[in-house]
Design an enzyme around this catalytic site. Structure first.
Site, mmCIF file in Angstrom:
data_model
loop_
_atom_site.group_PDB
_atom_site.id
_atom_site.type_symbol
_atom_site.label_atom_id
_atom_site.label_comp_id
_atom_site.label_asym_id
_atom_site.label_seq_id
_atom_site.Cartn_x
_atom_site.Cartn_y
_atom_site.Cartn_z
ATOM 1 N N LYS A 82 1.014 4.148 -2.857
ATOM 2 C CA LYS A 82 0.596 5.505 -2.493
ATOM 3 C C LYS A 82 1.721 6.521 -2.686
ATOM 4 O O LYS A 82 1.470 7.669 -3.059
ATOM 5 C CB LYS A 82 0.104 5.527 -1.046
ATOM 6 C CG LYS A 82 -1.234 4.819 -0.850
ATOM 7 C CD LYS A 82 -2.305 5.356 -1.781
ATOM 8 C CE LYS A 82 -3.695 4.905 -1.413
ATOM 9 N NZ LYS A 82 -4.712 5.358 -2.388
ATOM 10 N N TYR A 115 0.832 -1.205 0.000
ATOM 11 C CA TYR A 115 0.000 0.000 0.000
ATOM 12 C C TYR A 115 0.869 1.259 0.000
ATOM 13 O O TYR A 115 0.628 2.203 -0.754
ATOM 14 C CB TYR A 115 -0.888 -0.047 1.240
ATOM 15 C CG TYR A 115 -1.883 1.063 1.395
ATOM 16 C CD1 TYR A 115 -3.077 1.062 0.681
ATOM 17 C CD2 TYR A 115 -1.658 2.094 2.301
ATOM 18 C CE1 TYR A 115 -4.018 2.067 0.857
ATOM 19 C CE2 TYR A 115 -2.589 3.103 2.482
ATOM 20 C CZ TYR A 115 -3.765 3.084 1.759
ATOM 21 O OH TYR A 115 -4.690 4.078 1.942
#
Length: 309
Positions: free
Chosen positions: A169, A165
């Site tokens: 991001k 993640y």
């Protein structure tokens, strides 16, 4: 100054719940026609249903707005193209794209399967790329576009157990920086949001007391500004619980070393000088760094560099 979106068409991904739903409702309340895009899967990306998206459409239409639903999986470019075609067939333009869709598959890096790393990158990064690519030429032809990426403090600053993640991001910032430059001449402005909110993505990570403060609706005002006609470009806006801040990447002024000094021992000895924040700047492009380093070297050697171009 009142920010309105009358006559504008917006696509919001991951809009069946949480932040995406809040952003879509906010746009519709201020006059935008909105495409509610939601694959309808579970938090880890499995399953799928358009039920959540249809509920948001019904909510907008009941309030007097205009909205349609689409169940595209943003990781599938063919489905994204169909989403864009349906939008153009319905309203003939696309002014705003909010990339919000995401999944979570948290584990420590040592325990994480590569399939789980790839799945998260496919949705967050490639899903954002797919949607942005699909609307890019439409916005260029219009000489107008507002695109928002969704990053996270996990990508900007790190968070244990979120290597997949966090990597996806953090990539939003690099993508924004380049597309800001490429879109400037046709008034396509690209920004990044780093939100902290109580959603199904975060409900197991925080206490009930904290979650109560972090309503998605507290973030949406910042989003509406970023995608407005007056919005900036190349901005990382952080938001949560009604608080707003900016993340800005700075580069220290640094030092120059002559050939005899260029050893790892010198770097170690002068690392505090390299890290000194006095004179640090937020650079606006890659060649600004190249120019800075070349100028330092030229000044030290007494060389006059010709102007670029």
């Amino acid at each position: 100054m009142t920010i309105r979106f009358d006559g504008r068409v917006a696509i919001v991904t991951g809009a069946g719940n949480g932040l995406g739903r809040s952003h879509a409702l906010g746009l519709a309340a201020r006059g935008a026609k909105v495409v509610i895009v939601d694959f309808g899967g579970a938090r880890d990306g499995t399953g799928g249903s358009t039920e959540a998206a249809e509920k948001v459409v019904a909510e907008i239409n009941a309030a007097g707005g205009e909205a349609i639903a689409h169940g595209a999986n943003v990781a599938d470019f063919g489905q994204v193209q169909d989403m864009v075609k349906r939008t153009m067939d319905t309203w003939g333009r696309i002014d705003i794209l909010i990339n919000n869709a995401g999944i979570l598959r948290d584990k420590t890096f040592t325990k994480m399967e590569l399939a789980d790393f790839e799945a998260v990158v496919d949705v967050h990064l490639m899903g954002t790329v797919n949607c942005t690519k699909a609307v890019w030429d439409i916005m260029r032809a219009q000489n107008y576009g507002r695109i928002l990426f969704t990053s996270s403090s996990s990508g900007l600053y790190g968070n244990f157990g979120q290597a997949n993640y966090g990597a996806a991001k953090a990539a939003m910032v690099g993508l924004m920086n380049v597309l800001h430059q490429e879109g400037a001449k046709t008034d396509i402005r690209v920004n990044t949001l780093a939100p902290t909110a109580a959603t199904r993505m975060t409900e197991e990570l925080m206490t009930p007391e904290t979650l109560a403060l972090l309503k998605p609706e507290a973030i949406t005002p910042g989003v509406l500004f970023l995608v407005s006609e007056q919005g900036p470009s190349r901005t990382i806006l952080c938001a949560g619980a009604g608080a707003f801040a900016r993340t800005i990447i700075y580069e220290t002024d640094g030092i120059w070393l002559d050939e005899a000094e260029r050893t790892p021992e010198t770097i170690a000895a002068r690392f505090a000088d390299i890290s000194n924040p006095d004179g640090q700047k937020a650079l606006q492009g890659a060649f600004e760094q190249t120019t800075k380093f070349a100028m330092k070297a030229a000044a030290a050697k007494g060389i006059a560099l010709p102007p670029r171009g």
